[in-house]
Enzyme design. Structure first.
Site, PDB file in Angstrom:
ATOM      1  N   HIS A 142       0.801  -1.227   0.000  1.00  0.00           N
ATOM      2  CA  HIS A 142       0.000   0.000   0.000  1.00  0.00           C
ATOM      3  C   HIS A 142       0.829   1.270   0.000  1.00  0.00           C
ATOM      4  CE1 HIS A 142      -4.415   1.183   1.057  1.00  0.00           C
ATOM      5  NE2 HIS A 142      -3.980   1.755  -0.044  1.00  0.00           N
ATOM      6  N   ASP A 163      -9.783   0.095   4.182  1.00  0.00           N
ATOM      7  CA  ASP A 163      -8.597  -0.516   4.767  1.00  0.00           C
ATOM      8  C   ASP A 163      -8.877  -0.828   6.237  1.00  0.00           C
ATOM      9  OD1 ASP A 163      -5.907  -1.142   5.508  1.00  0.00           O
ATOM     10  OD2 ASP A 163      -5.104   0.425   4.207  1.00  0.00           O
ATOM     11  N   HIS A 201      -6.509  -0.396   8.225  1.00  0.00           N
ATOM     12  CA  HIS A 201      -5.558   0.530   8.826  1.00  0.00           C
ATOM     13  C   HIS A 201      -5.684   1.918   8.190  1.00  0.00           C
ATOM     14  CE1 HIS A 201      -3.920  -3.612   8.638  1.00  0.00           C
ATOM     15  NE2 HIS A 201      -3.605  -3.392   9.909  1.00  0.00           N
ATOM     16  N   ASP A 215      -3.130   4.012   7.756  1.00  0.00           N
ATOM     17  CA  ASP A 215      -1.921   4.265   6.954  1.00  0.00           C
ATOM     18  C   ASP A 215      -1.536   5.738   6.924  1.00  0.00           C
ATOM     19  OD1 ASP A 215      -1.878   1.565   6.490  1.00  0.00           O
ATOM     20  OD2 ASP A 215      -2.577   1.682   4.427  1.00  0.00           O
ATOM     21  N   HIS A 227       4.417   1.214   4.112  1.00  0.00           N
ATOM     22  CA  HIS A 227       3.035   0.917   3.716  1.00  0.00           C
ATOM     23  C   HIS A 227       2.048   1.366   4.794  1.00  0.00           C
ATOM     24  CE1 HIS A 227       2.245  -3.362   5.596  1.00  0.00           C
ATOM     25  NE2 HIS A 227       2.929  -2.598   6.428  1.00  0.00           N
ATOM     26  N   ASP A 272      -7.345  -1.694   0.127  1.00  0.00           N
ATOM     27  CA  ASP A 272      -6.459  -2.713   0.687  1.00  0.00           C
ATOM     28  C   ASP A 272      -7.296  -3.953   0.939  1.00  0.00           C
ATOM     29  OD1 ASP A 272      -4.871  -4.323   2.423  1.00  0.00           O
ATOM     30  OD2 ASP A 272      -3.789  -2.548   3.113  1.00  0.00           O
ATOM     31  N   ASP A 303      -6.966  -6.199   2.893  1.00  0.00           N
ATOM     32  CA  ASP A 303      -7.151  -6.556   4.304  1.00  0.00           C
ATOM     33  C   ASP A 303      -8.321  -5.830   4.956  1.00  0.00           C
ATOM     34  OD1 ASP A 303      -6.343  -4.031   5.397  1.00  0.00           O
ATOM     35  OD2 ASP A 303      -4.282  -4.682   5.717  1.00  0.00           O
ATOM     36  N   GLU A 329      -2.026  -5.338  -1.596  1.00  0.00           N
ATOM     37  CA  GLU A 329      -1.732  -6.205  -0.451  1.00  0.00           C
ATOM     38  C   GLU A 329      -2.243  -7.637  -0.594  1.00  0.00           C
ATOM     39  OE1 GLU A 329       0.360  -5.465   1.865  1.00  0.00           O
ATOM     40  OE2 GLU A 329       0.448  -3.266   1.990  1.00  0.00           O
TER      41      GLU A 329
END
Length: 342
Positions: A123, A146, A148, A150, A163, A253, A255, A298
């Protein structure tokens, strides 16, 4: 019935057919860029994401949906022998150089009049993808899906992995918090916090909690998704985006989706979006007519415990991208079965 005006049913059917066909043909010109890059994080394998997503049939399936697609192939990135950490931040020179290359490539795709689709890679690549997009079209809205945020900076990152930092490079409001770094002299912020929407957050570092609150960006954590429902989340998101009327960049992302569905990724976090919620996000953004650039990042086959886990992750990534470009889960549009009018 006696007061009704006679209608020529064959003419009505002809008009209806043409209109449905016209609506069906409002598809996208798509430009795919592969970015097989992994230095923004420590786990090997994420550089294999672009080829796996292609191998799962993305190009043909986008075309089957009526989109005109050009695959620009994979970018190549310089291998650096000397890339020591800078102030605790890792692989700065590699990440900076790769993102400059990607920014130029995305800008070229946009100048070709296409919706850019960047297949990552990790990412950290969102730095170049969003920068290149903005360089071509001007100010953007960004939807960041996401687990997260980031948005760590060099001062807040607990790992030094880039990332976990791309949004801090992109936001005007954090410009003063970004140190001078080698291979980043080309980079200037291009996104305002008021134009940023987060969806799916559930794992923030302490510094990120503070930064996100300070920025005042629109945030739909998984707590908010649970409380409001994905329908309400996307209604508010799309209202926000349509009010701003800027081209939209979706940075997705994998995830963000619950690891029960997408386990083959570097930093899985339980309690994520369901498959249906994840796809619904893309479908709704597609319907705004504002979607102008997409990242899918990712996917890491080396993190999948089984072949089924890898395929589930890859296939979900493909379905998310198809949702961005007109895939309809309710079945075919009636115009799929009708001949176009003259």
């Amino acid at each position: 019935w006696h007061d009704c005006v006679p209608v020529n049913m064959s003419q009505l059917g002809f008009t209806f057919t043409r209109r449905l066909h016209h609506l069906h043909q409002q598809r996208s010109r798509v430009g795919l860029i592969g970015a097989p890059f992994a230095k923004g994080q420590p786990r090997p394998g994420v550089d294999r994401g672009p080829d796996l997503i292609r191998a799962a049939g993305l190009l043909n399936r986008l075309q089957e949906q009526g989109n005109e697609v050009k695959d620009y192939g994979n970018l190549t990135f310089e291998e650096l022998e000397e890339d020591e950490p800078v102030g605790g931040v890792k692989h700065v020179r590699a990440v900076g150089g790769a993102n400059q290359r990607l920014s130029e490539a995305v800008r070229a795709v946009k100048m070709d009049g296409r919706v850019s689709v960047m297949l990552g890679g990790d990412h950290s690549l969102a730095i170049g993808s969003i920068h290149g997009h903005a360089a071509a079209v001007g100010p953007l809205s960004v939807v960041w899906v996401d687990a997260h945020a980031d948005v760590n900076t060099a001062l807040t990152t607990p790992t030094g992995n880039l990332h976990g930092q791309p949004m801090s490079f992109l936001l005007h409001e954090l410009r003063s918090k970004i140190p001078v770094l080698p291979n980043f002299s080309w980079m200037t912020p291009c996104v305002s916090a008021k134009d940023l929407v987060y969806i799916g957050l559930r794992d923030l570092d302490p510094g990120e909690h503070y930064i996100v609150r300070l920025l005042g960006a629109k945030v739909f954590s998984m707590t908010e998704v649970d409380r409001l429902g994905i329908g309400r989340v996307m209604e508010e998101t799309c209202d926000h985006l349509c009010t701003r009327k800027k081209p939209v960049h979706l940075s997705y992302d994998v995830d963000a989706i619950d690891p029960a569905v997408t386990p083959a990724t570097g930093t899985p976090v339980p309690g994520g979006l369901t498959y249906r919620e994840g796809v619904y996000i893309t479908e709704q953004l597609c319907q705004t007519g504002l979607l102008s650039g997409v990242d899918m990042v990712e996917v890491n086959p080396l993190r999948g415990p089984t072949e089924h886990a890898i395929q589930s992750t890859v296939n979900t990534a493909v379905d998310l991208l198809l949702g961005c470009f007109g895939r309809r889960r309710e079945g075919n549009h009636p115009s799929d079965f009708l001949l176009p009018g003259p």
